[in-house]
Design a protein around this motif. Structure first.
Motif, mmCIF file in Angstrom:
data_model
loop_
_atom_site.group_PDB
_atom_site.id
_atom_site.type_symbol
_atom_site.label_atom_id
_atom_site.label_comp_id
_atom_site.label_asym_id
_atom_site.label_seq_id
_atom_site.Cartn_x
_atom_site.Cartn_y
_atom_site.Cartn_z
ATOM 1 N N LEU A 5 43.872 40.865 32.351
ATOM 2 C CA LEU A 5 43.513 40.060 33.571
ATOM 3 C C LEU A 5 42.123 39.744 33.937
ATOM 4 C CD1 LEU A 5 44.992 38.798 36.061
ATOM 5 C CD2 LEU A 5 44.984 40.845 37.220
ATOM 6 N N LEU A 9 40.312 36.128 34.048
ATOM 7 C CA LEU A 9 39.855 35.675 35.368
ATOM 8 C C LEU A 9 38.447 35.157 35.115
ATOM 9 C CD1 LEU A 9 41.100 38.003 38.540
ATOM 10 C CD2 LEU A 9 40.586 35.613 38.516
ATOM 11 N N LEU A 38 39.280 31.366 45.997
ATOM 12 C CA LEU A 38 39.498 32.949 45.635
ATOM 13 C C LEU A 38 39.854 33.605 46.842
ATOM 14 C CD1 LEU A 38 36.264 33.520 43.776
ATOM 15 C CD2 LEU A 38 38.656 33.391 42.629
ATOM 16 N N ALA A 41 43.524 32.907 47.107
ATOM 17 C CA ALA A 41 44.350 33.409 46.079
ATOM 18 C C ALA A 41 44.233 34.838 46.469
ATOM 19 C CB ALA A 41 43.474 33.246 44.835
ATOM 20 N N ILE A 42 43.364 35.508 47.081
ATOM 21 C CA ILE A 42 43.474 36.880 47.422
ATOM 22 C C ILE A 42 44.549 37.065 48.586
ATOM 23 C CG2 ILE A 42 42.360 38.681 48.699
ATOM 24 C CD1 ILE A 42 39.855 37.632 47.311
ATOM 25 N N SER A 45 48.190 36.387 47.143
ATOM 26 C CA SER A 45 48.148 36.901 45.608
ATOM 27 C C SER A 45 49.829 37.179 45.365
ATOM 28 C CB SER A 45 47.277 38.204 45.498
ATOM 29 O OG SER A 45 47.903 39.193 46.183
ATOM 30 N N PHE A 48 51.803 34.641 43.355
ATOM 31 C CA PHE A 48 51.531 34.366 41.684
ATOM 32 C C PHE A 48 52.623 35.629 41.015
ATOM 33 C CE2 PHE A 48 49.498 35.832 37.813
ATOM 34 C CZ PHE A 48 49.269 34.593 37.219
ATOM 35 N N ARG B 75 37.884 41.194 44.010
ATOM 36 C CA ARG B 75 38.701 41.330 45.084
ATOM 37 C C ARG B 75 40.191 40.971 44.487
ATOM 38 N NH1 ARG B 75 38.178 42.886 50.391
ATOM 39 N NH2 ARG B 75 39.947 41.466 50.803
ATOM 40 N N LEU B 76 39.988 39.563 43.994
ATOM 41 C CA LEU B 76 41.269 38.985 43.340
ATOM 42 C C LEU B 76 41.924 39.771 42.353
ATOM 43 C CD1 LEU B 76 43.311 36.699 43.477
ATOM 44 C CD2 LEU B 76 41.488 35.537 41.994
ATOM 45 N N ARG B 77 41.093 40.218 41.310
ATOM 46 C CA ARG B 77 41.578 40.859 40.145
ATOM 47 C C ARG B 77 42.217 42.300 40.736
ATOM 48 N NH1 ARG B 77 36.939 40.446 37.085
ATOM 49 N NH2 ARG B 77 36.177 42.150 38.198
ATOM 50 N N ARG B 79 43.738 42.962 43.534
ATOM 51 C CA ARG B 79 44.958 42.664 44.290
ATOM 52 C C ARG B 79 45.873 42.261 43.432
ATOM 53 N NH1 ARG B 79 45.987 43.376 49.418
ATOM 54 N NH2 ARG B 79 44.325 42.323 50.063
ATOM 55 N N LEU B 80 45.757 41.426 42.331
ATOM 56 C CA LEU B 80 46.785 40.937 41.291
ATOM 57 C C LEU B 80 47.173 42.325 40.373
ATOM 58 C CD1 LEU B 80 45.221 37.684 40.151
ATOM 59 C CD2 LEU B 80 47.275 37.751 41.346
ATOM 60 N N ASP B 81 46.386 43.068 40.243
ATOM 61 C CA ASP B 81 46.513 44.493 39.502
ATOM 62 C C ASP B 81 47.631 45.263 40.475
ATOM 63 O OD1 ASP B 81 45.372 44.311 37.128
ATOM 64 O OD2 ASP B 81 43.672 45.157 37.716
#
Lengths: 172, 272
Positions: A5, A9, A38, A41-42, A45, A48, B75-77, B79-81
């Protein structure tokens, strides 16, 4: 091949910036666009899917943010003069194709929004016609005609600039 | 550039060939046309060169590192994790909850049973005020991410109260605000101008640190308090109308949790 990931990203961040630059035509607005993408997306999330296409998901959000921003007149494209300043500031002057690069981006920024979007997704990001049409929610035929018109308009515009500024050739 | 003229079909095929979209069976025939038509071949070269310049130019401009953007990407990474991890353990957690008898609350929320506002379920059209709420929440999150939060004051639960919303032509409308339980801490309240007048945005922090927005907009058609859920720009929204006032709740909560919060708020307004 499976990318982590983190790798995905990192790659997508650069792609998002390219697409944002093509849409906003201004470095600051483009960065704002990427940041807002972003943030959304947060916030979203959970929408997704684990095995979903990260690029399509992020590009879809960016596209919506841009379209909504334009509709509300909050994200303003400042036009070709701004991108000229941006390219001068961003591209190293010792780059062999510096002048030509700059003029290509300037000419690109004069194209209509819909042609810039299609050209970026297909010619820059390498999306298939099907994928790009789905991303933009337009029929395949519309995508193909916009792509052809965009390429031709860019070719004609570059031709005009070549004739109008022959002295710039000497810098190459 | 001379040679044979380029036909309309050839021009269309040029793009298919260049973008790798031409059927393999036709490629050889088109390559033969390219070999025999210098004008066509020259145009292909020109398009390819144009594409290379475009890729290189945009890529050079995109090769920057902005600290705030990198922070958001991090932060997105994360969150996805976390979401990925949650999905893996969710079936186990659900089984444990069922064993403990906790399924009743889930059933209650999903069925919309009980007293109070009804649940209309998922809708496709997003009203303008809900769209604006999503926008306001995203901006608030961005502000909160990029700037340190103001010092928070330990506060008692906020009872239901009213607020004055300015309307066009100098009018003012009094709207009822929902009662807020002790689990939510108000960290920011602001007036938000939007296309249809003025709205109020309340930003709350939940115990787990997540942020939640209550967006209150005046005007519009009077309707009952039916709850609607919708996804806008990847953000889950729950909205309802009470009289002439529209309320929207949004945040990064699980769907059922967000609905529960909205239901509590709508109930408190209905009882007022």
């Amino acid at each position: 091949m499976t990318f982590s990931l983190r790798d995905q990203l990192s790659n997508q961040l650069r792609s998002l910036r390219r697409y944002a630059l093509a849409l906003a035509r201004n470095r600051d607005d483009a960065e704002d666009l990427v940041q807002e993408t972003l943030v959304r997306a947060i916030s979203g999330s959970r929408t997704f899917r684990p095995n979903g296409d990260l690029r399509s998901w992020l590009f879809g959000i960016l596209h919506n943010v841009h379209v909504n921003g334009v509709r509300r007149e909050q994200v303003r494209a400042r036009g070709a003069s701004a991108i000229e300043a941006m390219t001068y500031g961003q591209m190293p002057p010792n780059q062999p194709d510096h002048v030509e690069l700059m003029r290509t981006i300037e000419a690109f920024s004069t194209l209509p929004d819909e042609q810039r979007r299609v050209l970026t997704l297909v010619a820059v990001e390498g999306m298939s016609y099907q994928e790009a049409a789905r991303q933009l929610d337009i029929p395949l035929g519309t995508l193909m005609s916009r792509l052809a018109r965009g390429r031709e308009a860019l070719r004609v515009e570059m031709g005009h600039r070549d004739r109008a500024q022959p002295a710039l050739r000497a810098v190459r | 550039m001379g040679g044979d003229p380029i036909s309309l079909n050839q021009d269309a095929d040029l793009h298919l060939y260049m973008d790798g979209e031409m059927e393999p069976a036709r490629r050889a025939a088109f390559e033969a046309q390219l070999a025999s038509n210098p004008a066509l071949a020259a145009k292909l070269d020109e398009y390819r060169h144009q594409q290379d310049m475009l890729r290189l130019g945009l890529d050079m401009m995109a090769a920057v590192s902005v600290k705030e953007t990198e922070t958001l990407a991090g932060r997105l990474r994360w969150r996805l994790d976390m979401d990925r991890f949650s999905r893996r353990v969710a079936p186990l957690a659900a089984a444990m909850l069922l064993v403990m008898g906790g399924w009743s609350l889930t059933v209650w929320v999903q069925s919309g049973a009980g007293t109070g506002p009804q649940l209309a379920g998922e809708v496709d059209d997003v009203p303008a005020f809900a769209d604006e709420a999503a926008e306001a929440h995203s901006k608030a999150i961005a502000l909160n991410t990029l700037q340190p939060s103001p010092p928070q004051v330990e506060a008692a639960p906020v009872p239901m109260q009213t607020a004055q919303v300015p309307l066009p032509e100098g009018h003012v409308m009094t709207v009822t605000l929902p009662a807020i339980g002790p689990e939510l801490t108000l960290i920011r309240a602001s007036i938000v101008p939007w296309n249809h007048g003025t709205a109020l945005q309340f930003l709350y922090r939940e115990p787990d640190g997540e942020l939640l927005t209550l967006f209150v907009a005046s005007g519009g058609p009077a309707q009952d308090g039916t709850l609607h859920t919708v996804v806008q720009d990847s953000l889950r929204l729950v909205y309802w109308r009470a009289g002439l006032v529209a309320y929207t709740v949004t945040g990064n909560k699980a769907d059922g949790d967000l609905l529960t919060v909205a239901k509590k708020m709508a109930d408190s307004i209905r009882r007022s």
